[in-house]
Design an enzyme around this catalytic site. Structure first.
Site, PDB file in Angstrom:
ATOM      1  N   LYS A  76       0.857  -1.193   0.000  1.00  0.00           N
ATOM      2  CA  LYS A  76       0.000   0.000   0.000  1.00  0.00           C
ATOM      3  C   LYS A  76       0.890   1.239   0.000  1.00  0.00           C
ATOM      4  O   LYS A  76       1.916   1.279   0.683  1.00  0.00           O
ATOM      5  CB  LYS A  76      -0.901  -0.025   1.235  1.00  0.00           C
ATOM      6  CG  LYS A  76      -1.922   1.107   1.296  1.00  0.00           C
ATOM      7  CD  LYS A  76      -2.883   0.947   2.484  1.00  0.00           C
ATOM      8  CE  LYS A  76      -3.895   2.083   2.539  1.00  0.00           C
ATOM      9  NZ  LYS A  76      -4.859   1.947   3.642  1.00  0.00           N
ATOM     10  N   SER A 151      -9.934   2.157   2.761  1.00  0.00           N
ATOM     11  CA  SER A 151      -9.018   2.884   1.906  1.00  0.00           C
ATOM     12  C   SER A 151      -8.018   1.991   1.185  1.00  0.00           C
ATOM     13  O   SER A 151      -7.389   2.438   0.222  1.00  0.00           O
ATOM     14  CB  SER A 151      -8.247   3.916   2.745  1.00  0.00           C
ATOM     15  OG  SER A 151      -7.411   3.260   3.688  1.00  0.00           O
ATOM     16  N   SER A 175     -10.388  -0.175   6.954  1.00  0.00           N
ATOM     17  CA  SER A 175      -9.781  -0.105   5.626  1.00  0.00           C
ATOM     18  C   SER A 175      -9.088  -1.362   5.112  1.00  0.00           C
ATOM     19  O   SER A 175      -8.687  -1.400   3.956  1.00  0.00           O
ATOM     20  CB  SER A 175      -8.785   1.048   5.568  1.00  0.00           C
ATOM     21  OG  SER A 175      -9.484   2.239   5.356  1.00  0.00           O
TER      22      SER A 175
HETATM   23  N1  GLN Z   1     -13.512   4.606   6.051  1.00  0.00           N
HETATM   24  C1  GLN Z   1     -12.936   5.047   7.295  1.00  0.00           C
HETATM   25  C2  GLN Z   1     -12.476   6.478   7.163  1.00  0.00           C
HETATM   26  O1  GLN Z   1     -12.652   7.044   6.138  1.00  0.00           O
HETATM   27  C3  GLN Z   1     -11.782   4.150   7.674  1.00  0.00           C
HETATM   28  C4  GLN Z   1     -10.552   4.403   6.892  1.00  0.00           C
HETATM   29  C5  GLN Z   1      -9.407   3.563   7.330  1.00  0.00           C
HETATM   30  O2  GLN Z   1      -9.580   2.544   7.997  1.00  0.00           O
HETATM   31  N2  GLN Z   1      -8.225   3.998   6.977  1.00  0.00           N
HETATM   32  O3  GLN Z   1     -11.964   7.047   8.089  1.00  0.00           O
END
Ligand code: GLN
Length: 484
Positions: A76, A151, A175
């Protein structure tokens, strides 16, 4: 070859059926010809990958190859990589080359694994759909009008489409698990502190945790064996012995006590997703598990609590992106204020700006007690709910997400509904617990993930429970039609 798991590829390398150079070339070719459709990579590093593969082959010939030696992986783009761009999905960092490697990257390098490239992601990991990336949205390999989740959507799409045997992800509120669910792969968010955060660009430091995104639980165990462990460079990493995560995969789960939180099966959950989860739970009953309804009464506080704590921490973490210390610098600034305002204004996208505004407000004098301190208190209540539930059950199960993957553009103007797509995952981060999503079936032809939640440091148990399911079912073997 590209349908094989890490465990199978590792056996093939060891038996001399193919070399790491050959294997790496297969994946590079696939990325080259297929990723145009998905946009799952921000950066592909073919020369570097082949060089690493060559070295891995030499190491193996010399008789010192571990399991991951020569295995190609995708990282990532939140992990700092020396000599390779690290963008975190943002224009702010677009040309940034880190002078050092994240601990996770070093550990994979030491294991002899090969890096294929860096995967696309929501900007600074803020999002549930990969649409906030400055590099454009990632498409879901099962249906290209749909999002892959976020994400870590680039990692999830790349693994599902067989552009990499496995990838890393990070999970602050869901995410790893939500994109794993949307793309039909296996994702593990370890206990907070299990994996070093050094060199992993910080979003919300008290919640962020890195983990593996793979096709099988066995592969997740192999990846976690490399990733886990105390790091003197990360004071929040925990000095807890790292077991061999593959050791208990085959333990019987006869008598395993599974808790189903009634709050995870109520309003808001798609009926078709509920059906898939119910039949997965039945499968566990057939294997001898005992099912118990439990309650996590503070479940409804998780999303609001998270959306105070995460933005607060991110507003502080991202203050270093000011055009001076880090990040994009605007052209011809008039003075220092102008430099800050325009650099940040130009560098950050709308979702990141929204979070910084909310977080700065929540932390400001006069509001701090009403918002931030209050959120810390509800966070404790949420953690207490889980602790209490674990007095009676070994593992908690439920859906990873309330729906299957939604369409690109469908929720971009509706941030609240977007935030709710993490409704079943966020509480796990607030409590610092480990959680997994494993492929459990399909609803409307799209994958559905079953979430498993364990006690602190119970990754071995989760992997065991997931592996037993994967021995009885074949959902994790299904590949999207255009990427078979
Ligand atoms: N969707 C959540 C956010 O936007 C979690 C994102 C994540 O786990 N990095 O904060």
């Amino acid at each position: 070859m590209y349908n094989k798991t890490i465990a199978e590829l590792s056996a093939g390398l060891e038996a001399g059926e193919f070399s790491s150079v050959e294997l790496t070339q297969v994946y590079l070719d696939r990325i080259n010809s297929l990723d145009e459709q998905l946009n799952s990579f921000i950066t592909v590093t073919p020369e570097r990958a082949l060089e690493q593969a060559k070295n891995a082959d030499i190491q193996r010939a010399a008789g010192n190859a571990g399991i991951l030696n020569g295995i190609p992986l995708a990282q990532k783009d939140i992990f700092c990589t020396k000599d390779v761009k690290t963008s975190c999905g943002s224009k702010m960092l677009d040309p940034f080359i880190s002078p050092y490697n994240a601990t996770t990257i070093n550990k994979f390098n030491d294991s002899g694994a090969v890096m294929l490239g860096k995967t696309n992601m929501d900007e600074f990991a803020m999002g549930s759909s990969n649409e906030t990336s400055w590099y454009g949205p990632v498409k879901n390999p099962w249906k290209q009008d749909a999002v892959p989740g976020g994400s870590s959507g680039g990692s999830a799409a790349a693994v599902a489409a067989r552009l990499a045997p496995a990838a890393t992800g990070t999970d602050t509120g869901g995410s790893i698990r939500q994109p794993a669910s949307f793309c039909g792969i296996t994702g593990l968010k370890p206990t907070y502190g299990r994996v070093s955060r050094y060199g992993m660009i910080a979003f919300a430091s008290s919640l962020d945790q890195a983990g593996p995104m793979t096709r099988t639980a066995e592969d997740a165990a192999l990846m976690l064996n490399v990733m886990a462990g105390m790091d003197p460079r990360d004071s929040t990493s925990v000095d807890e012995a790292v077991p061999d995560y593959t050791a208990n995969l085959n333990d019987s789960i006869e008598g395993l006590k599974i808790g189903l939180p009634k709050e995870y099966f109520s309003e808001g959950l798609d009926d078709s997703v509920a059906k898939v989860i119910e039949s997965a739970v039945k499968e566990y009953e057939k294997m001898g598990a005992v099912i118990k309804e439990i309650s996590l009464p503070t479940s409804n506080l998780a999303v609001p609590t998270y959306y105070i704590i995460a933005p607060s921490e991110c507003s502080s973490n991202l203050s270093r992106m000011d055009g001076v210390r880090f990040g994009h610098r605007c052209k011809d600034p008039k003075d220092l204020n102008d430099l800050y305002i325009r650099s940040r204004g130009e560098g950050f996208g709308p979702e990141v700006k929204r979070r910084i505004l909310v977080g700065t407000y929540a932390l400001s004098e006069g509001f701090y007690d009403a918002y931030y301190v209050k959120a810390q208190k509800t966070r404790r209540l949420i953690a207490n709910d889980f602790n209490q539930a674990f007095d009676d059950v070994d593992v908690i199960m439920g859906p990873a997400a309330p729906s299957t993957a939604f369409n690109i553009g469908e929720l971009t103007d509706d941030p609240i509904t977007m935030y709710l797509s993490d409704i079943y995952t966020i509480a796990v981060n607030l409590a610092g617990l480990p959680g997994m999503s494993i492929p459990a079936g399909f609803a409307n032809d799209m994958p559905v993930g079953l979430q498993l939640i364990g006690k602190h440091f119970a990754e071995s148990k989760l992997l065991n429970v997931a592996h037993q399911f994967q021995k009885e079912t074949d959902w994790h073997l299904k590949a999207p039609a255009s990427f078979k």
